[in-house]
Scaffold this active site. Structure first.
Site, PDB file in Angstrom:
ATOM      1  N   ALA A   1       0.843  -1.203   0.000  1.00  0.00           N
ATOM      2  CA  ALA A   1       0.000   0.000   0.000  1.00  0.00           C
ATOM      3  C   ALA A   1       0.875   1.248   0.000  1.00  0.00           C
ATOM      4  O   ALA A   1       1.989   1.251   0.529  1.00  0.00           O
ATOM      5  CB  ALA A   1      -0.920  -0.004   1.222  1.00  0.00           C
ATOM      6  N   SER A   2       0.379   2.306  -0.627  1.00  0.00           N
ATOM      7  CA  SER A   2       1.180   3.517  -0.816  1.00  0.00           C
ATOM      8  C   SER A   2       1.606   4.167   0.503  1.00  0.00           C
ATOM      9  O   SER A   2       2.560   4.941   0.531  1.00  0.00           O
ATOM     10  CB  SER A   2       0.400   4.529  -1.667  1.00  0.00           C
ATOM     11  OG  SER A   2      -0.844   4.816  -1.082  1.00  0.00           O
ATOM     12  N   ARG A   3       0.930   3.844   1.584  1.00  0.00           N
ATOM     13  CA  ARG A   3       1.334   4.416   2.876  1.00  0.00           C
ATOM     14  C   ARG A   3       2.570   3.712   3.449  1.00  0.00           C
ATOM     15  O   ARG A   3       3.154   4.181   4.417  1.00  0.00           O
ATOM     16  CB  ARG A   3       0.173   4.344   3.862  1.00  0.00           C
ATOM     17  CG  ARG A   3      -0.293   2.947   4.199  1.00  0.00           C
ATOM     18  CD  ARG A   3      -1.522   2.967   5.089  1.00  0.00           C
ATOM     19  NE  ARG A   3      -2.047   1.649   5.374  1.00  0.00           N
ATOM     20  CZ  ARG A   3      -2.899   0.982   4.610  1.00  0.00           C
ATOM     21  NH1 ARG A   3      -3.304   1.541   3.470  1.00  0.00           N
ATOM     22  NH2 ARG A   3      -3.349  -0.209   4.954  1.00  0.00           N
ATOM     23  N   TYR A   4       2.936   2.561   2.860  1.00  0.00           N
ATOM     24  CA  TYR A   4       4.064   1.792   3.388  1.00  0.00           C
ATOM     25  C   TYR A   4       5.348   1.948   2.564  1.00  0.00           C
ATOM     26  O   TYR A   4       6.402   1.519   2.998  1.00  0.00           O
ATOM     27  CB  TYR A   4       3.717   0.304   3.461  1.00  0.00           C
ATOM     28  CG  TYR A   4       2.582  -0.017   4.391  1.00  0.00           C
ATOM     29  CD1 TYR A   4       2.627   0.367   5.736  1.00  0.00           C
ATOM     30  CD2 TYR A   4       1.455  -0.695   3.934  1.00  0.00           C
ATOM     31  CE1 TYR A   4       1.580   0.077   6.592  1.00  0.00           C
ATOM     32  CE2 TYR A   4       0.407  -0.986   4.787  1.00  0.00           C
ATOM     33  CZ  TYR A   4       0.470  -0.603   6.117  1.00  0.00           C
ATOM     34  OH  TYR A   4      -0.552  -0.883   6.964  1.00  0.00           O
ATOM     35  N   ILE A   5       5.241   2.481   1.373  1.00  0.00           N
ATOM     36  CA  ILE A   5       6.416   2.578   0.506  1.00  0.00           C
ATOM     37  C   ILE A   5       6.801   4.037   0.290  1.00  0.00           C
ATOM     38  O   ILE A   5       5.968   4.943   0.442  1.00  0.00           O
ATOM     39  CB  ILE A   5       6.177   1.872  -0.849  1.00  0.00           C
ATOM     40  CG1 ILE A   5       4.928   2.426  -1.545  1.00  0.00           C
ATOM     41  CG2 ILE A   5       6.045   0.365  -0.644  1.00  0.00           C
ATOM     42  CD1 ILE A   5       4.659   1.802  -2.903  1.00  0.00           C
TER      43      ILE A   5
END
Length: 881
Positions: free
Chosen positions: A121-125
């Site tokens: 998910a974009s919040r993790y990368i």
């Protein structure tokens, strides 16, 4: 409702109504929508190679850039200020850019293009602009700006990309009424091609895929509509029962590849025992085969029936001046390179202007301080007076300046601090001016030699960013895989000879053999009829079937021998023929066509065998000779429609087989086509030799492996193969190799002891290395010695390997070559030697393929003439009546 034909001007009709055609409400809507999708979503611009969402992502990343990583979710949210769509589409587009490893430095799980695993998910990368991206994508000074969709911000019309980015990354999109598919190309090759274009040279660029693999670009068509690229997985043989896939075709993943293999296995087109997927950073798929299955045929079957081979149709479509443009990759590169030159020119012009401004003010500053003009303003009480006083003081000293002095220049002079004036160093000021003049001269030189400057720019990009970006995809020309030759025979064929049926469902009837569901079957009946039909559950051919087998298209080596009676009481004829092409499900008459004709004798001979048969006549009248022999070798091979040669005009009682025959065919010539790395019998490439049924092929690899195999056109060869030739069993193999364990060079000569077995003839130590190998009778080698400290280099030594060592076993260590340190071993021209001729028992029976015309009289009633010859393999099948 008012119809079109009504009188609309009728004053009596109340109330008045107006016609509004429905088309007027939406006639432009679809066109507007189509234009929006084409221009704003799906198709990249030729100027910078970006789709709008990609351009906005890169612009947002520049807004946020401080050298540190940013959460992708943060970048996506920032991009939504410019992109009027959802966050999911922006995040997906950003992941695609990041996976191409060119413009974005990524951190975290960004997915895997090999396995198809999606990104976290974009919040993790996290992400930041790469050094390459900062170098070639941005320059706000030469960027044209426009208002964002809500008018609150400015966004670039196009980014000033100074690199053929579209070709490097590739692009794909489906719009309304058109689509685009631009394949990715190699970073280094694009730079080299740009340099060649600037030098006025011709160039060719071909795609290079991040998944590596093997590709055939012979029909690439410059990336235009109608072109086709064939891509294959890289498959090699790990051992006799295991294949390994180490690279996969572009646009596939290991998951989809394995699924396609399992589906082909379920359908019976290939046979697989087990599949292991060990893919991580690199692809490794192990395919375990059942015992006895040919690895070479399985490799071809994987290409024929699975996603191990796929076809890609490129379509070069870009946006130029708000219009779709269909253009090839060569023209794309030319335009991109020319655009880069213009951007570099604008860069230089801006830089020149800035340097000249710096020089202008530095010169004014020096005059202002050195000539103490600042003292002229001490008595001035107004701002206008200060400006005039400074202007008046400068006038005598500004003749060497390159432009007139403006009020802004004077205002800047008044802003110089007293502290700076007090510490002013004239020498340092002059050095600064001199340095600026040198820079100005350099920039002017670059502008005067713009092409040379652009070439140097591309060379710098190659030097700074080209490491590790070498070509991944191997360029090769493919042979088409004939599915009928490699498919696993997954069903059983049966025949009911008496009733005339063949099929896979006749399990109570006679078993013929195994076949596949895509095979064609050739059938002969006692009436002298022939038909070729596709495998089915049950097919009627004709009563009294005498021969059934799988039909091989374009097979010139299978020869059919036939003796038939013409009509109910007519003469008998003999003929030999091959069946190379037919119309499926059409009945062919192999006799003269008269009613009552019957086949008296028939045989199918995959190797062109010609047997001897005995003709027995019925006792009738004054016939003196009722029995004699006929040799099919005396009959020329002709077409299936030929009438044949007269055997006898009398009634034949029966025909008996007297003696099985040998092949009447010339040894089969086999060629090796280095372009496609395949054997063939069509004359393409280099002639390997003439092969009979028992002859073998000798193969030696650089890794020190040797084997003999039966030559087949389905064979695959290792990349490190160094010797491939017809094997002569009594001819010794000579080799010089470095023994890693003993750290010395050894010589050995040996014969192959076990046919068909792959063996290593050098030491298995990891440092062992094959220097030279020769299959000549009397090979010569040159030894180049290494220079040792404090000693003179020994002169080169020539040795006769035949005299140096006798023939030993393949497992023998060999003799030590020398105690001195060897620098290099060279293979020299061999000594002359007359090799013993090979003698074959059937040589007297062999006829040239163009054949000889022979006449032979066996009886006054039988006149037999030879017909024509051809090619084939294996033993014949014989049917007697």
């Amino acid at each position: 409702m008012i119809e079109e034909g009504d009188d609309l001007n009728n004053e009596q009709e109340e109330p008045k109504e107006t016609i509004t055609r429905v088309t007027g409400m939406y006639k432009d809507w679809f066109l507007d929508y189509a234009s929006y999708v084409i221009l704003e979503r799906a198709v990249p611009a030729i100027e910078d190679g970006f789709k709008p969402v990609q351009r906005r992502i890169m612009h947002s990343m520049k807004d946020l850039d401080d050298g540190r990583y940013n959460k992708v979710a943060n970048i996506v949210g920032h991009t939504m200020q410019y992109h009027p769509h959802g966050d999911a589409s922006i995040a997906d587009a950003m992941v695609q850019i990041g996976q191409k490893d060119l413009l974005i430095d990524t951190q975290g799980n960004w997915g895997n293009i090999l396995t198809g695993d999606s990104a976290a998910a974009s919040r993790y990368i996290e992400a930041r602009i790469s050094k390459f991206g900062l170098d070639v994508v941005y320059n706000p000074k030469i960027t044209e700006w426009q208002s964002s969709y809500d008018g609150r911000r400015k966004e670039p019309v196009n980014l000033p990309v100074k690199f053929p980015l579209l070709l490097a990354q590739g692009g794909e999109g489906i719009a309304v009424g058109l689509s685009t598919k631009i394949l990715p190309h190699n970073f280094i090759e694009l730079i080299d091609a740009s340099i060649k274009h600037l030098q006025g040279k011709r160039f060719t660029i071909l795609p290079d895929f991040p998944t590596a693999g093997i590709a055939d670009f012979s029909n690439y068509n410059d990336g235009l509509r109608g072109g086709k690229v064939r891509v294959r997985a890289k498959i090699s043989q790990l051992d006799k029962n295991t294949l390994t896939i180490t690279e996969i075709p572009f646009a596939t993943t290991t998951s989809t590849l394995i699924d396609s293999i399992l589906k082909a296995n379920e359908k019976g087109k290939i046979k697989v025992k087990k599949i292991e997927d060990n893919t991580a950073a690199e692809v490794e798929i192990l395919i375990h085969l059942p015992p006895g299955l040919s690895p070479d045929k399985t490799i071809d079957a994987l290409y024929a029936f699975t996603s191990c081979e796929s076809s890609i149709s490129p379509l070069g479509c870009v946006i130029e001046d708000n219009k779709p443009l269909f253009v090839g990759v060569t023209e794309m590169l030319r335009r991109s390179t020319d655009n880069t030159v213009q951007l570099l020119k604008q860069d230089l012009e801006i830089k020149l202007n800035e340097l000249e401004e710096q020089w202008h003010f530095a010169s004014l500053e020096r005059i202002f301080i050195e000539k103490r003009i600042y003292r002229d303003i001490e008595e001035e009480e107004t701002w206008e007076g200060v400006i005039k006083a400074i202007d008046k003081g400068l006038q005598p000293h500004i003749k060497h300046l390159k432009r007139t002095i403006t009020e802004d220049d004077i205002v800047r002079l008044t802003e110089i601090r007293i502290k700076r004036i007090s510490k002013f160093d004239i020498d340092k000021a002059q050095q600064k001016i001199d340095a600026l003049e040198d820079q100005i001269a350099e920039v002017k030189h670059h502008l005067a030699h713009l092409i040379d400057y652009a070439i140097a720019y591309f060379k710098r990009l190659k030097k700074d960013y080209g490491e590790g970006r070498e070509r991944k995809t191997e360029i090769r020309t493919f042979d088409d895989v004939d599915a009928t030759k490699v498919i696993i025979r997954n069903t059983k064929l049966y025949v009911n000879r008496e009733e005339g049926f063949i099929g896979t469902s006749l399990k109570r009837d006679e078993y013929v053999g195994d076949c596949s569901d895509i095979d064609d079957i050739i059938v002969f009946t006692k009436e002298g009829k022939m038909m070729v039909t596709k495998v089915d559950s049950k097919t009627f051919i004709g009563k009294d079937i005498i021969h059934v087998e799988v039909f091989k298209k374009k097979d010139k080596r299978t020869i059919y021998n036939l003796i038939y009676r013409d009509g109910k009481s007519g003469p008998s004829y003999i003929k030999r023929f091959a069946v190379t092409s037919i119309t499926r499900d059409r009945e062919y008459d192999l006799t003269n066509g008269n009613k009552g004709s019957v086949a008296l004798y028939f045989s199918a001979n995959p190797n062109g065998e010609a047997e001897v048969v005995t003709i027995l006549l019925r006792q009738a009248g004054s016939i003196k000779k009722l029995k004699w022999d006929i040799d099919f070798a005396d009959i020329l091979i002709k077409g299936r429609v030929s009438k044949g040669n007269l055997v006898t005009k009398y009634s034949v009682k029966r025909v008996e087989l007297k003696e099985k025959g040998v092949s009447t065919l010339k040894p089969r010539k086999i060629w090796f086509d280095d372009t496609v790395q395949r054997l063939n019998v069509d004359g393409r490439g280099d002639l390997v030799g003439e092969f009979r049924g028992e002859d073998k092929l000798l193969i030696i690899t650089q890794s020190g492996m040797i084997k003999t195999v039966t030559p087949e056109v389905t064979m695959h060869f290792d990349d490190d193969m160094i010797v491939m030739e017809k094997w002569i069993p009594k001819k010794p193999i000579s080799a010089i190799y470095f023994n890693g364990e003993k750290e010395m060079h050894y010589v050995k000569r040996f014969l192959i002891e076990q046919e068909g077995k792959e063996e290593s003839f050098i030491s298995e130590h990891s440092n062992s290395q094959l220097e030279i190998v020769s299959t000549d009778w009397k090979p010569m080698a040159e030894i180049v010695f290494a220079k040792e400290r404090g000693k003179e280099r020994k002169e080169n030594l020539e040795i006769n390997l035949e005299e140096f060592i006798s023939i030993k076993g393949i497992a023998a260590l060999g003799n030590q070559l020398t105690k001195d340190k060897v620098n290099q071993v060279n293979l020299l021209e061999s000594l002359p030697y007359e090799a013993p001729e090979e003698v074959h028992a059937d040589e007297l029976e062999v006829f040239d393929e163009e054949t000889i015309h022979i006449e032979k009289t066996t009886d006054s009633d039988s006149n037999i003439k030879n017909e024509k010859d051809s090619d084939s393999d294996d033993e014949g099948q014989i049917t007697l009546f």
